[in-house]
Each structure stands twice: as C-alpha cells, then as structure tokens.
Design a protein around this motif. Structure first.
Motif, short mmCIF file in Angstrom:
data_model
loop_
_atom_site.label_atom_id
_atom_site.label_comp_id
_atom_site.label_asym_id
_atom_site.label_seq_id
_atom_site.Cartn_x
_atom_site.Cartn_y
_atom_site.Cartn_z
N GLN A 14 -5.98 60.45 123.88
CA GLN A 14 -5.92 60.63 125.33
C GLN A 14 -7.03 59.84 126.03
N LEU A 15 -8.22 59.84 125.43
CA LEU A 15 -9.32 59.08 126.02
C LEU A 15 -9.03 57.58 125.99
N PHE A 33 -6.48 56.84 128.67
CA PHE A 33 -7.12 56.89 129.99
C PHE A 33 -7.87 55.60 130.27
N VAL A 34 -8.65 55.12 129.30
CA VAL A 34 -9.42 53.89 129.49
C VAL A 34 -8.48 52.69 129.64
N LEU A 69 -5.67 52.69 131.11
CA LEU A 69 -5.18 52.75 132.49
C LEU A 69 -6.30 52.59 133.52
N ASN A 70 -7.53 52.92 133.12
CA ASN A 70 -8.68 52.92 134.03
C ASN A 70 -9.88 52.23 133.37
N ILE A 117 -16.61 57.04 129.55
CA ILE A 117 -15.83 57.66 128.48
C ILE A 117 -16.52 57.44 127.14
#
Length: 58
Positions: free
Chosen positions: A28-29, A32-33, A35-36, A43
């Motif tokens: 998940q991390l 997330f990275v 996408l962001n 993170i």
C-alpha cells in the motif's frame, strides 16, 4: 489535534477490525508513493520508523 489525526481516526473507524500484514502495508505504501511521488521521503521515513521500532533512536 493534528490534521493527520483525522486521517488516522478515519482509518481506525473504517478498517480497525481488519488484520493486515506488513507485506500488505508495504504494498500500500509503494502504491501510494507511485501515485504521489512528492511523498516519497516522508513515506520512507515512516517506514524506517516502523522498521526500527522503539529500540533504535537513529
């Protein structure tokens, strides 16, 4: 109350009864990275904080 507390509270309310693995969290991390990318450093710091736990003050 910090702004992030609201996000943490939402996480607990929505998913507090679920069990997750560290492998799932890592995926998940990473997602997330991906996408962001601007959040890569925070993170990474968070992941290192979780990995080291309370025993390592570095």
């Amino acid at each position: 109350m910090y702004f992030t507390d609201r996000g943490i509270e939402e996480l607990v309310e929505r998913r507090g009864a679920e069990s997750v693995t560290l492998e799932w969290l890592g995926e998940q991390l990473r997602a997330f990275v991906d996408l962001n990318p601007d959040f890569e450093t925070p993170i990474e710091r968070f992941a290192v904080f979780l990995a080291r736990g309370e025993d390592d003050e570095d």
